[in-house]
Design a protein around this motif. Structure first.
Motif, PDB file in Angstrom:
ATOM      1  N   ALA A 138      -2.309   0.859   2.217  1.00 12.79           N
ATOM      2  CA  ALA A 138      -1.133   1.420   1.546  1.00 12.79           C
ATOM      3  C   ALA A 138      -0.395   2.395   2.454  1.00 12.79           C
ATOM      4  N   LEU A 139      -1.132   3.192   3.205  1.00 14.68           N
ATOM      5  CA  LEU A 139      -0.504   4.166   4.096  1.00 14.68           C
ATOM      6  C   LEU A 139       0.169   3.501   5.294  1.00 14.68           C
ATOM      7  N   ARG A 140      -0.247   2.292   5.637  1.00 14.45           N
ATOM      8  CA  ARG A 140       0.367   1.575   6.760  1.00 14.45           C
ATOM      9  C   ARG A 140       1.610   0.797   6.346  1.00 14.45           C
ATOM     10  N   ARG A 141       1.986   0.831   5.081  1.00 11.88           N
ATOM     11  CA  ARG A 141       3.147   0.064   4.613  1.00 11.88           C
ATOM     12  C   ARG A 141       4.432   0.502   5.301  1.00 11.88           C
ATOM     13  N   LYS A 142       4.525   1.772   5.625  1.00  9.03           N
ATOM     14  CA  LYS A 142       5.670   2.248   6.388  1.00  9.03           C
ATOM     15  C   LYS A 142       5.162   2.571   7.781  1.00  9.03           C
ATOM     16  N   PRO A 143       5.610   1.834   8.782  1.00  9.70           N
ATOM     17  CA  PRO A 143       5.103   2.057  10.138  1.00  9.70           C
ATOM     18  C   PRO A 143       5.390   3.479  10.630  1.00  9.70           C
ATOM     19  N   LYS A 144       4.499   3.994  11.436  1.00 14.85           N
ATOM     20  CA  LYS A 144       4.646   5.344  11.989  1.00 14.85           C
ATOM     21  C   LYS A 144       5.942   5.467  12.776  1.00 14.85           C
ATOM     22  N   LEU A 145       6.291   4.455  13.545  1.00 15.38           N
ATOM     23  CA  LEU A 145       7.514   4.496  14.342  1.00 15.38           C
ATOM     24  C   LEU A 145       8.741   4.636  13.443  1.00 15.38           C
ATOM     25  N   SER A 146       8.749   3.907  12.350  1.00 13.76           N
ATOM     26  CA  SER A 146       9.874   3.982  11.414  1.00 13.76           C
ATOM     27  C   SER A 146       9.993   5.387  10.828  1.00 13.76           C
ATOM     28  N   GLY A 147       8.869   5.965  10.411  1.00 17.74           N
ATOM     29  CA  GLY A 147       8.887   7.324   9.879  1.00 17.74           C
ATOM     30  C   GLY A 147       9.333   8.333  10.922  1.00 17.74           C
TER      31      GLY A 147
END
Length: 178
Positions: A138-147
């Motif tokens: 669930a936490l990987r649904r938004k990629p770190k790079l995107s955030g």
């Protein structure tokens, strides 16, 4: 829109449950919950630390917006005073210098708050590594790079806003005093 059942009517039957996946299905194995290997006390500590880090991120972001608001209010107030009762040339230069100082201070504070957020995000990622596979998924649904792109774009917008507003207000104060 759901229609409420009529009084005295039997309850609506539940939807049939899906058939369990075949044991040899590879996708089914990936979908099975793999609980955290942490004991209950350590898991509670992790959750507490994760929640605190999330609240710290929200607090730091709120403080960034407040710095922006306070800078805007201060600058526009000084310009309004300068328009209503024009400053003497020396006073206008002092007020303009003060606004430059406050603008630089605001940029530094916003950058420090951004750094704090980055540290809290790193702490959250470290803690989440020991959570269950569903939580990690669930936490990987938004990629770190995107955030990161979103966060640093907002940071850039805040910093540009302060710099541009500061330049405009200083120019106005100097022009008013002439």
């Amino acid at each position: 829109m759901a229609v409420p059942p009529k009084p005295g009517a039997p309850p609506r039957p539940l939807a049939p449950k899906a058939n369990p996946p075949a044991p040899d299905d590879e996708a089914a194995e990936k979908e099975q919950l793999a609980a955290s290997e942490l004991d209950d006390i350590t898991h509670a500590e992790y959750r507490l630390l994760y929640d605190a880090a999330a609240r710290n991120v929200l607090f730091a972001k709120d403080q960034q917006w407040r710095v922006l608001q306070y800078f805007t209010i201060l600058g526009l107030s000084l310009v309004a005073i300068g328009i209503a009762a024009p400053f003497a040339h020396d006073v206008a230069r002092f007020v303009a210098g003060f606004l430059v100082f406050v603008g630089i201070f605001s940029v530094v504070v916003i950058a420090m708050l951004q750094s704090w957020q980055a540290n809290e995000h790193a702490k959250m990622a470290y803690l989440a590594a020991d959570f269950s596979n569903f939580a990690r998924s669930a936490l990987r649904r938004k990629p770190k790079l995107s955030g990161d792109i979103h966060r640093y774009f907002m940071l850039l917008a805040m910093l540009l806003y302060i710099v541009v507003l500061d330049v405009v207000m200083v120019r106005l104060l100097i022009d008013i005093s002439r």
